[in-house]
Design a protein around this motif. Structure first.
Motif, PDB file in Angstrom:
ATOM      1  N   ALA A 193       0.811  -1.213   0.000  1.00 28.44           N
ATOM      2  CA  ALA A 193       0.000   0.000   0.000  1.00 28.44           C
ATOM      3  C   ALA A 193       0.849   1.270   0.000  1.00 28.44           C
ATOM      4  N   ALA A 194       1.925   1.260   0.778  1.00 26.27           N
ATOM      5  CA  ALA A 194       2.842   2.407   0.825  1.00 26.27           C
ATOM      6  C   ALA A 194       4.224   1.902   0.414  1.00 26.27           C
ATOM      7  N   LYS A 195       4.430   1.850  -0.899  1.00 29.74           N
ATOM      8  CA  LYS A 195       5.702   1.365  -1.448  1.00 29.74           C
ATOM      9  C   LYS A 195       6.457   2.564  -2.007  1.00 29.74           C
ATOM     10  N   TYR A 196       7.618   2.788  -1.433  1.00 29.40           N
ATOM     11  CA  TYR A 196       8.395   3.971  -1.781  1.00 29.40           C
ATOM     12  C   TYR A 196       9.355   3.692  -2.937  1.00 29.40           C
ATOM     13  N   TYR A 220       5.081   6.257 -10.182  1.00 34.57           N
ATOM     14  CA  TYR A 220       4.072   5.403  -9.552  1.00 34.57           C
ATOM     15  C   TYR A 220       4.440   4.941  -8.145  1.00 34.57           C
ATOM     16  N   GLN A 221       5.720   4.815  -7.813  1.00 30.60           N
ATOM     17  CA  GLN A 221       6.085   4.544  -6.429  1.00 30.60           C
ATOM     18  C   GLN A 221       6.217   5.863  -5.664  1.00 30.60           C
ATOM     19  N   MET A 222       6.118   5.796  -4.351  1.00 31.32           N
ATOM     20  CA  MET A 222       5.987   7.007  -3.547  1.00 31.32           C
ATOM     21  C   MET A 222       7.307   7.748  -3.347  1.00 31.32           C
ATOM     22  N   ASP A 223       7.197   9.057  -3.198  1.00 32.35           N
ATOM     23  CA  ASP A 223       8.328   9.919  -2.870  1.00 32.35           C
ATOM     24  C   ASP A 223       8.779   9.620  -1.438  1.00 32.35           C
ATOM     25  N   PRO A 224      10.073   9.311  -1.236  1.00 33.83           N
ATOM     26  CA  PRO A 224      10.554   9.001   0.116  1.00 33.83           C
ATOM     27  C   PRO A 224      10.326  10.100   1.143  1.00 33.83           C
ATOM     28  N   GLU A 229       1.014  11.199   2.636  1.00 31.30           N
ATOM     29  CA  GLU A 229       0.570  10.516   1.424  1.00 31.30           C
ATOM     30  C   GLU A 229       0.435   9.017   1.657  1.00 31.30           C
ATOM     31  N   ALA A 230       1.312   8.463   2.505  1.00 27.93           N
ATOM     32  CA  ALA A 230       1.235   7.024   2.809  1.00 27.93           C
ATOM     33  C   ALA A 230      -0.100   6.684   3.455  1.00 27.93           C
ATOM     34  N   SER A 235      -5.233   4.136   3.139  1.00 22.79           N
ATOM     35  CA  SER A 235      -6.684   4.258   3.328  1.00 22.79           C
ATOM     36  C   SER A 235      -7.432   3.899   2.044  1.00 22.79           C
ATOM     37  N   MET A 236      -6.899   4.298   0.907  1.00 21.07           N
ATOM     38  CA  MET A 236      -7.526   3.983  -0.370  1.00 21.07           C
ATOM     39  C   MET A 236      -7.558   2.470  -0.588  1.00 21.07           C
ATOM     40  N   ASP A 237      -6.434   1.793  -0.301  1.00 16.43           N
ATOM     41  CA  ASP A 237      -6.394   0.344  -0.500  1.00 16.43           C
ATOM     42  C   ASP A 237      -7.323  -0.386   0.456  1.00 16.43           C
ATOM     43  N   VAL A 238      -7.461   0.135   1.675  1.00 13.93           N
ATOM     44  CA  VAL A 238      -8.411  -0.455   2.620  1.00 13.93           C
ATOM     45  C   VAL A 238      -9.828  -0.333   2.074  1.00 13.93           C
TER      46      VAL A 238
END
Length: 327
Positions: A193-196, A220-224, A229-230, A235-238
């Motif tokens: 869900a929170a992959k950086y 597409y992967q998250m900004d460290p 945002e995580a 929450s979106m994936d839940v």
């Protein structure tokens, strides 16, 4: 409470006191072992940057999985290395793809072992990205059907759980719907869900032959740098139907694991990734650290931050150590 009325050292003076008040207890139940499946027989290709880990043909994969099961490790995570790649990663969702065959073999030989499959396209595409590429753009919506087809093929092959790691928006909904439509509503989704977008993935990309052939994965992967945002991503994936959510990597994002644990009431997984493993192994080889102690301190720290389960390349080593200590 102040000295001399309060003396914290009273309860540290022997190992039994320390055991009795220990707040975080690590066990083999917390561990998930990642495995790399490759075609062939009696193949055991060493991964230089990940000492003790290998690309394994199915016969050797089963042996290693049995070792894990016998150490009370409840689950493995499967990654596949195909013989051929193409622009759409068709081997990712092929009926007899390497992960599909590995899942069937593991469930046949070790039926009680939980088999989790990584759902992504990067190991199977000739461009090395996690979705469909048009020009230099990784197309989100066009990728969703392929990811759902991959998850469905894994579940049909016997996977107990699927774990989408691509970070495309909306993929959990797409996967949940296709599983439910095919009478596989019992198969849970562990969402990365929170992959950086992390520099810690280097050894994995060597092991899985999954480095992008152009650009990077920042779109597409998250900004460290981002933590709020995580929480939005998780929450979106839940809301979309994830059963377990994951933070990856673990060590640089312990604050994120802690925040997710406080705000989300689903089980939380953390991925102690290849670069984290490689650094400890390299420092141990140089004689700079006590590798076993640093390993156990690291895993305990990840659990203390809030992880209910830890994907880690230390799983076998840690489980053996825990067994010796009777923990």
């Amino acid at each position: 409470m102040l000295f001399p009325d309060y003396r914290p050292r009273r309860l540290r003076q022997n190992k039994d006191f320390r055991r009795m008040i220990r707040e975080t207890v690590l066990s083999a139940d917390d561990l998930i072992l990642p495995l790399f499946a490759i075609n062939g027989k009696n193949v055991k290709n060493a991964i230089p940057s990940m000492p003790g880990h290998y690309q394994l043909s199915l016969d050797n994969l089963v042996k290693t999985a049995k070792d894990a099961y016998n150490l009370n490790i409840p689950a493995v995570m499967l990654f596949g290395i195909p013989d051929k790649k193409d622009s759409l990663g068709t081997e990712a969702y092929a009926k007899n793809g390497i992960v599909q065959r590995a899942a069937r073999e593991l469930k046949n030989k070790i039926p009680d072992l939980v088999v989790i499959t990584d759902v992504c396209l990067c190991q199977y595409t000739d461009h090395g990205h996690c979705g469909v590429v048009e020009g230099n753009i990784i197309e989100n919506d066009a990728s969703l059907d392929l990811l759902a087809r991959t998850a469905l093929s894994h579940a049909k092959a016997g996977a107990d759980m699927v774990a989408p790691s691509d970070m495309m928006d909306g993929r959990v909904t797409e996967i949940r719907n296709v599983l439910d439509e095919n009478s596989l509503s019992h198969v849970p989704i562990m969402s990365y869900a929170a992959k950086y977008c992390s520099a810690y993935y280097g050894p994995f990309r060597e092991a899985a032959h999954s480095a992008p052939q152009f650009g990077d994965r920042r779109t597409y992967q998250m900004d460290p740098a981002n933590a709020l945002e995580a929480i939005r991503e998780v929450s979106m994936d839940v809301e979309e139907g994830a059963d377990i959510i994951m933070v990856k990597p673990a060590l640089p994002y312990l604050d994120v694991i802690c925040r997710v644990r406080q705000e989300i009431d689903l089980p939380v997984a953390a991925y102690n990734v290849s670069g984290e493993y490689a650094m400890i192994k390299a420092a141990e080889k140089m004689g700079w650290i006590d590798g076993k102690k640093v390993m156990m301190e690291t895993l305990t720290g990840i659990k203390r931050a809030g992880a209910d389960m830890i994907l880690t390349y230390f799983a076998l080593e840690a489980a053996k150590d825990l067994l010796k200590k009777g923990e």
